[in-house]
Scaffold this active site. Structure first.
Site, PDB file in Angstrom:
ATOM      1  N   HIS B  47       0.767  -1.167   0.049  1.00  0.00           N
ATOM      2  CA  HIS B  47       0.034   0.150   0.027  1.00  0.00           C
ATOM      3  C   HIS B  47       0.944   1.145   0.278  1.00  0.00           C
ATOM      4  O   HIS B  47       0.625   2.329  -0.754  1.00  0.00           O
ATOM      5  CB  HIS B  47      -1.024   0.050   1.084  1.00  0.00           C
ATOM      6  CG  HIS B  47      -2.076   1.083   1.430  1.00  0.00           C
ATOM      7  ND1 HIS B  47      -3.198   1.135   0.522  1.00  0.00           N
ATOM      8  CD2 HIS B  47      -1.769   2.152   2.020  1.00  0.00           C
ATOM      9  CE1 HIS B  47      -3.863   1.960   0.789  1.00  0.00           C
ATOM     10  NE2 HIS B  47      -3.110   2.917   1.528  1.00  0.00           N
ATOM     11  N   LYS B  89      -7.100  14.000  -6.481  1.00  0.00           N
ATOM     12  CA  LYS B  89      -6.493  12.660  -6.514  1.00  0.00           C
ATOM     13  C   LYS B  89      -7.788  11.658  -6.280  1.00  0.00           C
ATOM     14  O   LYS B  89      -8.689  11.925  -5.585  1.00  0.00           O
ATOM     15  CB  LYS B  89      -5.604  12.546  -5.274  1.00  0.00           C
ATOM     16  CG  LYS B  89      -4.848  11.034  -5.225  1.00  0.00           C
ATOM     17  CD  LYS B  89      -3.817  10.922  -4.088  1.00  0.00           C
ATOM     18  CE  LYS B  89      -3.146   9.878  -4.023  1.00  0.00           C
ATOM     19  NZ  LYS B  89      -2.339   9.694  -2.919  1.00  0.00           N
ATOM     20  N   HIS B  93     -10.266   2.828  -0.655  1.00  0.00           N
ATOM     21  CA  HIS B  93     -10.333   2.076   0.816  1.00  0.00           C
ATOM     22  C   HIS B  93     -11.270   1.042   0.835  1.00  0.00           C
ATOM     23  O   HIS B  93     -12.242   0.864   1.436  1.00  0.00           O
ATOM     24  CB  HIS B  93     -11.159   3.426   1.566  1.00  0.00           C
ATOM     25  CG  HIS B  93     -10.209   3.604   3.097  1.00  0.00           C
ATOM     26  ND1 HIS B  93     -10.903   3.915   4.091  1.00  0.00           N
ATOM     27  CD2 HIS B  93      -8.979   3.558   2.958  1.00  0.00           C
ATOM     28  CE1 HIS B  93      -9.799   4.377   5.038  1.00  0.00           C
ATOM     29  NE2 HIS B  93      -8.761   4.214   4.493  1.00  0.00           N
ATOM     30  N   ARG B 114      -8.332  15.075   3.003  1.00  0.00           N
ATOM     31  CA  ARG B 114      -6.910  15.617   3.573  1.00  0.00           C
ATOM     32  C   ARG B 114      -5.855  15.752   2.722  1.00  0.00           C
ATOM     33  O   ARG B 114      -5.147  16.430   2.647  1.00  0.00           O
ATOM     34  CB  ARG B 114      -6.582  14.409   4.603  1.00  0.00           C
ATOM     35  CG  ARG B 114      -6.220  15.157   6.042  1.00  0.00           C
ATOM     36  CD  ARG B 114      -6.468  14.416   7.141  1.00  0.00           C
ATOM     37  NE  ARG B 114      -6.091  13.033   7.175  1.00  0.00           N
ATOM     38  CZ  ARG B 114      -7.171  11.982   7.225  1.00  0.00           C
ATOM     39  NH1 ARG B 114      -8.254  12.289   7.648  1.00  0.00           N
ATOM     40  NH2 ARG B 114      -6.973  10.871   7.177  1.00  0.00           N
ATOM     41  N   ASP B 266       0.017  15.171   5.492  1.00  0.00           N
ATOM     42  CA  ASP B 266      -1.156  14.464   6.276  1.00  0.00           C
ATOM     43  C   ASP B 266      -0.680  13.191   6.781  1.00  0.00           C
ATOM     44  O   ASP B 266       0.100  12.516   6.200  1.00  0.00           O
ATOM     45  CB  ASP B 266      -2.476  14.382   5.517  1.00  0.00           C
ATOM     46  CG  ASP B 266      -2.599  13.027   4.630  1.00  0.00           C
ATOM     47  OD1 ASP B 266      -1.809  12.921   3.837  1.00  0.00           O
ATOM     48  OD2 ASP B 266      -3.444  12.261   4.845  1.00  0.00           O
ATOM     49  N   GLN B 312      -7.559   9.184  12.630  1.00  0.00           N
ATOM     50  CA  GLN B 312      -7.718  10.149  11.664  1.00  0.00           C
ATOM     51  C   GLN B 312      -7.592  11.579  11.893  1.00  0.00           C
ATOM     52  O   GLN B 312      -7.317  11.992  13.080  1.00  0.00           O
ATOM     53  CB  GLN B 312      -9.252   9.854  11.018  1.00  0.00           C
ATOM     54  CG  GLN B 312      -9.442   8.416  10.453  1.00  0.00           C
ATOM     55  CD  GLN B 312      -8.621   8.234   9.201  1.00  0.00           C
ATOM     56  OE1 GLN B 312      -9.156   8.754   8.123  1.00  0.00           O
ATOM     57  NE2 GLN B 312      -7.747   7.591   9.021  1.00  0.00           N
TER      58      GLN B 312
END
Lengths: 223, 725
Positions: B47, B89, B93, B114, B266, B312
């Protein structure tokens, strides 16, 4: 014409309302932060915008209604100053005790965003003077908790005193009692409504029925 | 608290292969600490490291005069004129959404928002591309309801209009749904913020929500296949708080305006680890963090947990020290945590201190730069056998059934749960070709679309990859927008299997070829691999999110025709039935090759439609995709509330003419007076065009059969609510 928009940290229609105020009044409104305790001098109208004031994870508008600025907003309303609460703003005004009833979760239990047809039930208020009584207008709704409820006595008074300002026509998006979309205070100077007139104030967005609500306010301030 | 002993078995439990662990021992020159092992696993999982895909991603076109920033930052940036820039972008998820649909989808939206505001842009539009299993699979309904509620719950509260997306059902997603979230934001071109730290001894500042144990190991989980232990993975899914995110955005944008921010990143996947390493690596600096200073919401958190937490709504910044007080005031105003947790250092070290102990001490650049990269073996996907003949049906019956099919029915049930109008600039709402959002306070507007046809990609990855870009291009052109750039979200199965890797390679090559030919560079993206459950892979699903620019909202082309309009078909029709929805939805036959994509024809057709729109010659336009001419006509008729009458073509079967899926085609509605001018203009441009019917009446007429508009609407609008009801 001098207007103010109250800004909570989770407000997200504050800019949209400011644009509608500016277009109708010819001057940008003051953006008043919720932690303030006083309003600017000489206000003609206050707007409480849509959004999710404090996240609204529990009762929508409950925390916002206890913000420092709300005492000044209530005092302004008691003196007859016009206060407009849209969507979350409507929820805040109810929680602040400026309007009766409660706004419960939509009957469909889901957020709903769509155009709705509304019947203008009264032209006698500073918000609706530019409409014809009984005419149908189109505003969008976008909410999860817009299901207006009140005890039968309150409901009878609202209806009897002509304080239902807008009523859903055809399909009711949230199951509100008597298809109520917006109500006026006893002195008719506070309007709370779930639909968004500020999203229907520009023909480029698909409709301009809402612009007349802001023009009504401009007219009320002049007269 | 005693930490587990670090060895090859523990490394394997962190998803690290034996050869990867050997490399770690080499880099450290010793056995790594438990925290260090966690850091490596976070940085080196698929990932975060793109270790299987990097080789192929490098082949994509990423540059152009409009590109301000290509892949490698939080999001891509393109120039939209007048000093304005668009930052956008798309990111997946998938795994979290399958485990816990509401929070998985919600935090997907949070993460992509974010990425956009980290670069200094205010988000102005969001989209979501969703793929679920077959409609009668026991999990599908719950997953779809949860995902849609989660997307709405986050985006609506945050206050970004969710204006478009995709929704498909296919049995290949039964055990592995896809949730791809797109966001775009506006910034000034000279005020874009990047992640590279600069200057030694600068404060590293932690902002936003407190750190908890949620999401520890999330990125590693997202890089593994699923099996029946999935329920045990629920604690790796994070919980979203859009109210905090909204405040974090406002505070960040306010802070950026003060000039206090040197760099910003972020905390997404692998939280503090990835963000700190990224900032140090890009700036050629080391980073020292003191974890005792990190705001936490649970007691007794270990260094390992803090470094891997995926809580988060958190940010890391490097600030100008002289602006510290000003910065703190902004965060106090928004009631957010603000803490100096470390500093930039000259040495190439990633130094983590906790309770007076060194918990990690790693060479930062090696940690970041030496992530493994694989040239995975792959085999070309064999060409499919030709499709058998498509059976005939009465055309009105075929249309009614297609309109009511799960994959082609109206998506209103979905997008009415999203606030698609907040910010009061949504000019074209969901349900058309591309959504159009005005640039606030200006005449120009942006168009957004998300496209891919996985059943094409499965049958022929190269043509399917081309088609995904071509369809996005077509959807933008159909609104009159000039296509500017795209983001790709590449969802595939296990790349360690050569046939899956072959799908990936084929799709990336196709995407590259189309982006090159159509002048649409890929400026950002995300790869999601291991989308398999019990060894069964999803269909190859490279979602393409594309953006376009309209000079003026007055020139936007809509899809609703007016009575009396002539219907003009642009492009060549051969009646291609392979992989069509006609075969798949009506006969359950997924066979044959997908329609070939002639990129030169796509470009010419797109340019023609844009030029006709700019000259005001079009009443409406719609791209032809799934379901071809018949479905496009029906969608236009439904949007306009007016019938459409189309003649058949004697040279081919009815089903081929009305439901073939040849590419590079549009259906135009043109005022009768403009018909000749439009046909002339098409001839000059070398684009096939012919009048095929007219708008009027209250029926959709396909050759010798007619479907009343009211019946069409009932079929189209009724299907999804009936399914979900």
């Amino acid at each position: 014409m001098k207007a103010a928009v109250i800004v909570f940290p989770g407000s997200n229609c504050d800019r949209d309302l400011a644009v509608a105020f500016r277009d109708a009044f010819g001057a940008a409104p003051a953006m008043v932060w919720h932690k303030e305790t006083a309003l600017p001098e000489g206000l003609d109208v206050i707007g409480v915008p849509g959004g999710f004031s404090f996240g609204d994870y529990l009762r929508c508008g409950a925390i916002a209604a206890r913000s420092p600025i709300m005492d000044a907003v209530s005092a302004f309303a008691r003196k007859g100053g016009p206060v407009l609460g849209i969507c979350n703003g409507f929820q805040v005004l109810i929680e602040a005790g400026l309007l009766p009833g409660a706004l419960m979760r939509n009957a469909g239990l889901a957020f709903v965003c769509r155009d709705v047809a509304l019947k203008v039930e009264t032209a006698s208020s500073p918000f609706t003077a530019e409409y014809r009584e009984g005419e149908t207008v189109t505003f969008p709704v976008a909410h999860h908790d817009g299901n207006f409820v009140a005890d039968s006595e309150t409901l009878a008074r609202l209806e009897g005193e002509g304080r239902v300002a807008f009523r859903y026509q055809g399909s009711n998006p949230n199951g509100s009692m008597n298809a109520i979309a917006g109500i006026l205070s006893e002195n008719r100077r506070v309007l709370g409504l779930m639909p968004h007139p500020e999203r229907a104030a520009d023909p480029a967005l698909g409709g301009a029925d809402g612009a007349r609500l802001f023009r009504s306010l401009a007219g009320a301030a002049v007269s | 608290m005693s930490e587990p002993e670090v060895n090859e078995a523990l490394a394997a439990a962190h998803g690290l292969k034996p050869e990867e662990y050997a490399r770690i021992l080499e880099i450290c020159g010793r056995v790594p600490s438990f925290t260090e092992l966690g850091i490596f696993s976070a940085m080196w999982n698929e990932h975060c490291s793109y270790k299987s895909s990097k080789k192929w991603l490098r082949t994509l076109p990423t540059t152009g005069p409009q590109v301000i920033c290509g892949p490698g930052e939080n999001a891509g940036v393109v120039d939209i004129g007048d000093g304005d820039a668009l930052v956008f972008k798309m990111e997946s998820h998938n795994h979290p959404s399958y485990i816990e649909p509401y929070q998985g989808a919600a935090t997907g939206v949070g993460g992509i928002l974010r990425d956009v505001f980290t670069m200094g842009a205010r988000p102005v539009a969001a989209m979501n591309a969703l793929s679920f299993g077959r409609v009668d699979h026991p999990k599908t309904k719950r997953l779809l309801a949860g995902v849609v509620a989660g997307i709405g719950g986050y985006g609506n509260a945050f206050g970004v209009p969710t204006v478009g997306g995709e929704l498909r059902f296919h049995t290949a997603y039964d055990g592995n749904c896809l949730v791809n979230a797109f966001a775009a934001g506006l910034a000034r071109a000279d005020a874009i913020f990047y992640s590279a730290a600069s200057g030694v001894g600068m404060p590293v500042v932690y902002l936003g929500a407190k750190t908890g144990r949620d999401g520890v190991g999330g990125a590693t989980m997202a890089s593994a296949e699923f099996d029946d232990t999935i329920e045990e993975k629920r604690p790796t899914v994070q919980v979203g708080d859009p109210f905090t995110e909204k405040r974090l955005m406002e505070a960040c944008l306010e802070l950026m305006a003060t000039g206090a921010v040197i760099s910003i990143q972020d905390m997404g996947a692998a939280g503090l680890t990835c963000s700190a390493v990224e900032m140090g690596d890009k700036g050629g600096l080391g980073i020292r963090l003191d974890l005792d200073l990190v705001p936490v919401r649970e007691t007794g958190m270990t260094a390992y947990e803090m470094m891997l937490s995926e809580s988060q709504e958190r940010m890391l910044m490097v600030l100008r020290p002289e602006k510290e007080a000003e910065a703190k005031a902004v965060f106090d105003k928004w009631d957010l945590d603000f803490a100096i947790v470390g500093e930039t250092i000259a040495e190439d070290r990633f130094l983590i201190m906790h309770r007076g102990e060194v918990k990690a001490d790693l060479p930062l650049r090696t940690l970041s730069g030496s992530a493994p990269e694989y040239d995975r073996p792959w085999v070309e996907t064999p060409k499919p056998a030709p499709a058998g003949p498509a059976p005939a049906l009465e055309m009105d019956e075929a249309l009614r059934r297609l309109l009511a099919s799960p994959n082609l029915s109206s998506r209103r049930w979905v997008w009415e749960q999203y606030d698609h109008m907040v910010m009061a600039d949504t000019v074209v709402r969901p349900g058309a070709d591309a959504a159009v959002v005005r640039v606030h306070g200006k005449r120009k507007a942006l168009a957004f679309t998300s496209d891919v046809t996985p059943r094409y990609c499965f049958a022929d990855p190269f043509e399917g990859g081309k088609q995904a870009v071509a369809e996005a291009y077509r959807n933008l052109c159909a609104t009159g927008a000039l296509p500017l750039a795209a983001t790709d979200n590449l969802n595939f199965g296990n790349p360690e299997k050569p046939d899956i890797m072959g799908q990936f390679v084929g799709c990336v090559r196709g995407i590259g070829a189309a982006c090159e030919a159509l002048g649409v560079p890929i400026v950002s993206g995300n790869v999601s691999l291991y989308n398999e459950t019990d060894g069964r892979a999803i269909l190859p699903t490279p979602s393409i999110g594309a953006v376009g620019l309209l000079e003026s909202v007055e020139r936007v082309i809509r899809i609703a025709p007016k009575a009396g309009d002539r219907m003009i078909l642009i492009g060549e029709t051969r009646g291609h039935m392979g992989r069509s929805v006609y075969l798949a939805e009506l006969f359950g036959r997924e066979e044959g090759a997908p329609p070939p994509v002639d990129l030169e024809a796509e470009r010419r057709a797109g340019e023609l439609v844009r030029a006709l729109g700019a000259e005001g010659l079009l009443s409406a336009a719609h791209d032809l995709g799934d379901g071809g001419l018949g479905l496009a006509a029906a969608e236009m008729a439904l949007a306009g509330g007016v019938g459409v009458v189309l003649a058949s073509d004697p040279s081919m079967a009815m089903q081929e003419w009305f439901f073939g899926e040849d590419q590079a085609r549009y259906l135009l509605a043109v005022a009768a007076d403009d018909e000749e001018a439009v046909l002339d203009r098409a001839e000059e441009a070398g684009v096939p065009a012919r009048t095929v019917g007219r708008a009027g009446g209250d029926r959709i007429v396909l050759g010798d059969r007619a479907l009343p508009l009211a019946e069409a609407r009932a079929a189209h609008e009724g299907a999804l609510p009936a399914l979900m009801g």
